[in-house]
Structures are given as C-alpha cells and as structure tokens.
Motif scaffolding. Structure first.
Motif, PDB file in Angstrom:
ATOM      1  N   THR A 112       0.807  -1.221   0.000  1.00 57.69           N
ATOM      2  CA  THR A 112       0.000   0.000   0.000  1.00 57.69           C
ATOM      3  C   THR A 112       0.839   1.271   0.000  1.00 57.69           C
ATOM      4  O   THR A 112       0.312   2.355  -0.263  1.00 57.69           O
ATOM      5  N   ARG A 192     -15.934   3.674   1.246  1.00 57.86           N
ATOM      6  CA  ARG A 192     -15.547   4.849   0.450  1.00 57.86           C
ATOM      7  C   ARG A 192     -16.275   6.102   0.948  1.00 57.86           C
ATOM      8  O   ARG A 192     -15.690   7.181   1.041  1.00 57.86           O
ATOM      9  N   GLU A 202     -13.861  11.277   0.223  1.00 60.92           N
ATOM     10  CA  GLU A 202     -14.019   9.824   0.100  1.00 60.92           C
ATOM     11  C   GLU A 202     -12.699   9.125   0.373  1.00 60.92           C
ATOM     12  O   GLU A 202     -11.624   9.648   0.064  1.00 60.92           O
ATOM     13  N   ASN A 203     -12.786   7.948   0.967  1.00 57.96           N
ATOM     14  CA  ASN A 203     -11.596   7.122   1.161  1.00 57.96           C
ATOM     15  C   ASN A 203     -11.216   6.462  -0.157  1.00 57.96           C
ATOM     16  O   ASN A 203     -12.045   6.303  -1.067  1.00 57.96           O
ATOM     17  N   CYS A 204      -9.970   6.059  -0.255  1.00 58.22           N
ATOM     18  CA  CYS A 204      -9.501   5.335  -1.434  1.00 58.22           C
ATOM     19  C   CYS A 204      -8.937   3.984  -1.006  1.00 58.22           C
ATOM     20  O   CYS A 204      -8.890   3.663   0.184  1.00 58.22           O
ATOM     21  N   ASN A 208      -6.794  -0.916  -6.459  1.00 59.28           N
ATOM     22  CA  ASN A 208      -7.979  -0.416  -7.164  1.00 59.28           C
ATOM     23  C   ASN A 208      -9.287  -0.909  -6.541  1.00 59.28           C
ATOM     24  O   ASN A 208     -10.295  -1.082  -7.238  1.00 59.28           O
ATOM     25  N   GLY A 209      -9.261  -1.114  -5.233  1.00 56.83           N
ATOM     26  CA  GLY A 209     -10.476  -1.524  -4.546  1.00 56.83           C
ATOM     27  C   GLY A 209     -10.817  -2.991  -4.701  1.00 56.83           C
ATOM     28  O   GLY A 209     -11.917  -3.421  -4.312  1.00 56.83           O
TER      29      GLY A 209
END
Length: 288
Positions: A112, A192, A202-204, A208-209
């Motif tokens: 991350t 998010r 918004e959270n990220c 890519n989720g």
C-alpha cells in the motif's frame, strides 16, 4: 475459551464502558489478553465484536485506556455515530477486530506504500446472525480489502462466523461474490463514503479496490500479529497505547497488570445505570 463482558457507566453517554472478563472472572484486555487464534492449525481467528450489524454507534476497543474496554468514539466532545448513507443502514456487517494484532504506524506496507493506523486489524463478519457488542466469536477468513484512510493503511478483513449455518459454503472471497451478490461492492461503497457526511473526502483503496484472497489476508493478519508481539515486548514504541495486560507480559514488565490492579481500575468507573436515548438525528439518511 470463553469470555464475558461487564457494562459500566450509562449507555449512550461518555461514561459508558464494556469491560472483559476471562473464564475465571478476572478482568482482561481484549486487545492483549484474548488470543489471536481460536484454532491456529485451521486458521480460525478470534474476533471481538465492537459494532453489531445495522447499528450506528462507532464503538471500538479503547487502545489508549487501561484494560482497553470497548467505548464509543468521540469527536469534538460528542459521541460519534456513523451516518446512514443510502441505501446502507448503519454498519452492514458485524464489525470488530482481531485481538493481539496491531497495524504499526512506523511500518510502511510494501503493497500500500502507507503506514499502519495504530489499531488492531478490523474485521467485517458477514454471517446471518446479528452479534452482540463485546461478543467474542470464532471466524474463518475469506479475504481482505486494503483501505487507505487519511494516508494510513487500514485493512478490512472479510470473514464469517464458523458457527454460522452457511459457514461451510464460504471458503474464499469468490464464494462471497457468488453467494451474496452485491455484498462486496456494497462494502467498498460503504467504506468509500462513510465519512463524507462528516465533511471529509471519500476514502480510497490499494489494488484499485479489489479484494485480495484468503491466503493474502491470513498473511496480513499474521504480520500484524508480529507487529503486536514487538509492541508488547517493547521492541516497538507504544506511544499513547495502553499495553497493560494480565496474561502476556512477565511480572517484571511495566505492561504487567495484576488482578487486583485491574479490579481496582474497573471499580473506579461508574456502575452501569440508565442510558440516554440515541439522538433522533442518527436515523437521518444521506444521499449522493
């Protein structure tokens, strides 16, 4: 191994606390004294339920308090509730943490590129039963989502209670996608947007989720257990964290807490009394 809880203070107020006891009736820390694994050979983990599904109060293990009771998070002197972000009502899973884990804020994760959030690792339990606050359940890990919360790594483990009637059918993150269609997408959407009503962006997410699989998740959990071991053995700086425990540290450790000390600490809190009503604003819906 079984655990019980004792309420102190008045529910829905700043005084409310939920303390934990072991089978002998002695007070313990849910952060440090409950084992990470319920069955290490089978990779079955203990989960401390902080927030039952469909509720809004942001309850959490108080990592900076003696004995680390569960209490409600506070923002600007007021109790914190998560908003209902349409179509989600409160938390959409039983939410909690795996004990004896710690996301080290001094460690930058290779995947991350962000440091840990200084908390035990979070768990979203997707079983059919709404659990009780403070319940300790055994969970089977299915995958993990890497949320980035204000620049910090905040892993969200997806798991299911091993006692759930459907637990045998869920053995991977793809099983969740197949048997509970839309649930993983709702999970990403919830994480998010849940801080947006508070005026935050918004959270990220890393990857890519996308959810990582079971093996990846178990490896992340075990890494956070290593970080916790470094914390409890004083190899890592505790900062404001309260690492007092009744069963892990040796008697000559500053982290060792005797049964008498633990009992006295709980005795200094208010007995459980009548709770305040939950504010009506908690039922408000937010749309975007």
């Amino acid at each position: 191994m079984s655990f019980t809880v004792e309420e102190r203070g008045n529910p829905n107020t700043l005084s409310y606390r939920l303390f934990f006891k072991n089978v002998e009736g002695n007070y313990i820390s849910p952060f440090h004294d409950i084992p990470m694994c319920a069955d290490e050979a089978q990779n079955i983990f203990n989960m401390v339920v902080e927030v039952p599904r469909w509720t809004n109060a942001k309850m959490e293990i108080a990592t900076k308090d003696l004995l680390n009771p569960i209490k409600q998070d506070v923002k600007k002197g007021k109790l914190r509730y998560v908003a209902n972000i349409f179509p989600h009502k409160g938390y959409i899973w039983n939410y909690g943490a795996i004990p004896q884990t710690w996301e080290d804020p001094a460690h930058k994760d290779d995947d991350t590129s962000c440091c840990g959030d200084n908390d035990p690792i979070d768990v979203c339990e997707i079983g059919s039963r709404v659990c009780s606050r403070g319940e300790v359940i055994k969970v089977k890990v299915l995958g993990v989502l890497a949320m980035i919360d204000e620049g910090e790594t905040d892993w969200k483990v997806i798991a299911i209670n091993v006692d759930d009637p459907e637990a045998s059918e869920f053995n991977s993150i793809s099983d969740v996608r197949r048997l509970k269609p839309g649930y993983l997408e709702a999970t990403v959407d919830w994480f998010r947007r849940y801080k947006v009503p508070d005026g935050k962006p918004e959270n990220c997410f890393a990857f890519n989720g996308e959810f990582k699989d079971k093996d990846f998740a178990i490896n992340v959990i075990k890494n956070t257990h290593t970080f916790w071991k470094n914390l409890i053995s004083q190899k890592s700086k505790a900062g404001e964290l309260n690492c007092k425990n009744t069963s892990v540290s040796e008697g000559n450790s500053p982290f060792c807490c005797s049964a008498d000390e633990a009992k006295a600490a709980v005795g200094e809190t208010c007995p459980c009394g009548k709770g305040d009503p939950i504010p009506s604003t908690v039922d408000k819906w937010f749309y975007k």
